[in-house]
Write an enzyme that holds these catalytic residues in place. Sequence first.
Site, PDB file in Angstrom:
ATOM      1  CE  LYS A  82      40.059  48.097  39.108  1.00  0.00           C
ATOM      2  NZ  LYS A  82      40.880  46.925  39.496  1.00  0.00           N
ATOM      3  NE  ARG A 109      42.050  47.369  32.902  1.00  0.00           N
ATOM      4  CZ  ARG A 109      41.049  46.998  33.697  1.00  0.00           C
ATOM      5  NH1 ARG A 109      39.999  47.765  33.839  1.00  0.00           N
ATOM      6  NH2 ARG A 109      41.112  45.876  34.363  1.00  0.00           N
ATOM      7  NE  ARG A 121      37.291  39.116  40.511  1.00  0.00           N
ATOM      8  CZ  ARG A 121      37.845  40.224  40.020  1.00  0.00           C
ATOM      9  NH1 ARG A 121      37.615  41.386  40.604  1.00  0.00           N
ATOM     10  NH2 ARG A 121      38.644  40.156  38.985  1.00  0.00           N
ATOM     11  NE  ARG A 156      36.362  38.949  35.673  1.00  0.00           N
ATOM     12  CZ  ARG A 156      36.946  40.113  35.909  1.00  0.00           C
ATOM     13  NH1 ARG A 156      36.431  40.924  36.832  1.00  0.00           N
ATOM     14  NH2 ARG A 156      38.025  40.475  35.267  1.00  0.00           N
ATOM     15  NE  ARG A 175      42.219  40.134  34.826  1.00  0.00           N
ATOM     16  CZ  ARG A 175      41.574  39.509  35.813  1.00  0.00           C
ATOM     17  NH1 ARG A 175      41.488  38.206  35.824  1.00  0.00           N
ATOM     18  NH2 ARG A 175      41.017  40.219  36.770  1.00  0.00           N
TER      19      ARG A 175
HETATM   20  P1  ADP Z   1      38.729  44.676  41.394  1.00  0.00           P
HETATM   21  O1  ADP Z   1      37.391  45.226  40.948  1.00  0.00           O
HETATM   22  O2  ADP Z   1      39.696  45.755  41.760  1.00  0.00           O
HETATM   23  O3  ADP Z   1      39.314  43.705  40.427  1.00  0.00           O
HETATM   24  P2  ADP Z   1      37.179  43.267  43.479  1.00  0.00           P
HETATM   25  O4  ADP Z   1      36.454  44.348  44.190  1.00  0.00           O
HETATM   26  O5  ADP Z   1      36.393  42.392  42.580  1.00  0.00           O
HETATM   27  O6  ADP Z   1      38.473  43.865  42.723  1.00  0.00           O
HETATM   28  O7  ADP Z   1      37.911  42.377  44.588  1.00  0.00           O
HETATM   29  C1  ADP Z   1      38.728  41.259  44.212  1.00  0.00           C
HETATM   30  C2  ADP Z   1      38.491  40.094  45.183  1.00  0.00           C
HETATM   31  O8  ADP Z   1      39.041  40.416  46.457  1.00  0.00           O
HETATM   32  C3  ADP Z   1      37.012  39.789  45.417  1.00  0.00           C
HETATM   33  O9  ADP Z   1      36.888  38.396  45.580  1.00  0.00           O
HETATM   34  C4  ADP Z   1      36.692  40.544  46.708  1.00  0.00           C
HETATM   35  O10 ADP Z   1      35.649  39.909  47.433  1.00  0.00           O
HETATM   36  C5  ADP Z   1      38.012  40.481  47.451  1.00  0.00           C
HETATM   37  N1  ADP Z   1      38.302  41.686  48.239  1.00  0.00           N
HETATM   38  C6  ADP Z   1      37.980  42.973  47.940  1.00  0.00           C
HETATM   39  N2  ADP Z   1      38.415  43.823  48.903  1.00  0.00           N
HETATM   40  C7  ADP Z   1      39.042  43.038  49.823  1.00  0.00           C
HETATM   41  C8  ADP Z   1      39.713  43.331  51.079  1.00  0.00           C
HETATM   42  N3  ADP Z   1      39.828  44.578  51.534  1.00  0.00           N
HETATM   43  N4  ADP Z   1      40.237  42.279  51.750  1.00  0.00           N
HETATM   44  C9  ADP Z   1      40.140  41.006  51.265  1.00  0.00           C
HETATM   45  N5  ADP Z   1      39.524  40.679  50.113  1.00  0.00           N
HETATM   46  C10 ADP Z   1      38.987  41.681  49.397  1.00  0.00           C
HETATM   47  P1  ADP Z   2      39.860  43.670  36.961  1.00  0.00           P
HETATM   48  O1  ADP Z   2      39.117  42.899  37.964  1.00  0.00           O
HETATM   49  O2  ADP Z   2      41.075  43.001  36.436  1.00  0.00           O
HETATM   50  O3  ADP Z   2      40.131  45.049  37.357  1.00  0.00           O
HETATM   51  P2  ADP Z   2      37.889  44.368  34.864  1.00  0.00           P
HETATM   52  O4  ADP Z   2      36.597  43.707  35.044  1.00  0.00           O
HETATM   53  O5  ADP Z   2      38.007  45.808  35.164  1.00  0.00           O
HETATM   54  O6  ADP Z   2      38.959  43.544  35.643  1.00  0.00           O
HETATM   55  O7  ADP Z   2      38.393  44.145  33.360  1.00  0.00           O
HETATM   56  C1  ADP Z   2      38.378  42.884  32.742  1.00  0.00           C
HETATM   57  C2  ADP Z   2      38.950  43.000  31.337  1.00  0.00           C
HETATM   58  O8  ADP Z   2      38.134  43.892  30.562  1.00  0.00           O
HETATM   59  C3  ADP Z   2      40.344  43.561  31.245  1.00  0.00           C
HETATM   60  O9  ADP Z   2      41.347  42.566  31.429  1.00  0.00           O
HETATM   61  C4  ADP Z   2      40.349  44.115  29.821  1.00  0.00           C
HETATM   62  O10 ADP Z   2      40.505  43.074  28.858  1.00  0.00           O
HETATM   63  C5  ADP Z   2      38.929  44.654  29.673  1.00  0.00           C
HETATM   64  N1  ADP Z   2      38.839  46.086  30.057  1.00  0.00           N
HETATM   65  C6  ADP Z   2      38.137  46.600  31.095  1.00  0.00           C
HETATM   66  N2  ADP Z   2      38.273  47.940  31.144  1.00  0.00           N
HETATM   67  C7  ADP Z   2      39.112  48.276  30.121  1.00  0.00           C
HETATM   68  C8  ADP Z   2      39.681  49.494  29.658  1.00  0.00           C
HETATM   69  N3  ADP Z   2      39.418  50.675  30.269  1.00  0.00           N
HETATM   70  N4  ADP Z   2      40.496  49.453  28.570  1.00  0.00           N
HETATM   71  C9  ADP Z   2      40.763  48.297  27.941  1.00  0.00           C
HETATM   72  N5  ADP Z   2      40.284  47.102  28.339  1.00  0.00           N
HETATM   73  C10 ADP Z   2      39.468  47.081  29.417  1.00  0.00           C
END
Ligand code: ADP
Ligand code: ADP
Length: 217
Positions: A13, A90, A130, A163, A174
């Site tokens: 995302k 969420r 990551r 993180r 999670r």
């Molecule tokens: P999210 O915001 O949904 O948690 P991220 O965008 O941070 O996910 O991506 C999670 C991890 O996977 C990061 O280390 C990112 O560099 C990697 N990643 C994202 N998209 C891809 C993909 N299409 N193929 C392989 N790795 C990916």
């Molecule tokens: P991910 O890479 O898992 O998608 P995020 O960075 O979006 O992680 O979220 C990290 C943490 O922040 C979540 O595990 C949760 O504790 C909190 N968080 C983020 N967005 C929300 C939301 N919309 N509602 C509740 N908690 C949230």
Amino acid sequence: MNIILMGPPGAGKGTQAKKISEELGLAHVSTGDLFRNALRSMNEFGVKANAYMEKGELVPDSLTNEMLLDHLEKNKDAMAAGFILDGYPRNVDQAEHLANVILPKLGTKIDAVLNIAVPSQKLITRLSGRRTCRDCGTSFHVEFNPPKVEGVCDNCGGELYQRADENETAVAKRLDTYDQATRPLIEYYANKGELTEINGDQSMDKVFADIKESLKG
Ligand code: ADP
Ligand code: ADP
Ligand code: ZN
């Protein structure tokens, strides 16, 4: 144009939201980034949220909704072209709050809901490799998307870190939280006829191309 970007933790995302925001000039609004930034500046939202985030639980809706509305209202100018919501809503209550309170207050609507789907077994590898920029939130991956210089953000030169919720226990929680609370949103938006599925199990560039294609239609 306002977009909701959904998907499990590690789906891509944040990665895709950054690309879309550059391409379309939309503001990238990540509630996770907002909480992490709030914690860094010792703002009340961040301090309260941290206890939940460390454990991999959702931050309570009241706090999350308030923080998001506060951010959207304070940054209206930056949202002239629209926004991408990354990590919000969420759960179904947040989706209802968005539709019934936040959007009417802002006088706007959602134009697309995209769900980035990735098989569960691939998420752990993505999350454990990551590395995130402390300053701009850009995510890298030690194997799949390494930075040009180890430990340094390509985008802004900031420091890359792992993180606090990226340890084994928090990641498992999670993914569990996602299944319980967030996955039902897929059906929620599908039932409204608003959902577009994106195959996230492809290269980052291919995922991005598919997203752009879906936004045309
Ligand atoms: P999210 O915001 O949904 O948690 P991220 O965008 O941070 O996910 O991506 C999670 C991890 O996977 C990061 O280390 C990112 O560099 C990697 N990643 C994202 N998209 C891809 C993909 N299409 N193929 C392989 N790795 C990916
Ligand atoms: P991910 O890479 O898992 O998608 P995020 O960075 O979006 O992680 O979220 C990290 C943490 O922040 C979540 O595990 C949760 O504790 C909190 N968080 C983020 N967005 C929300 C939301 N919309 N509602 C509740 N908690 C949230
Ligand atoms: Zn950076």
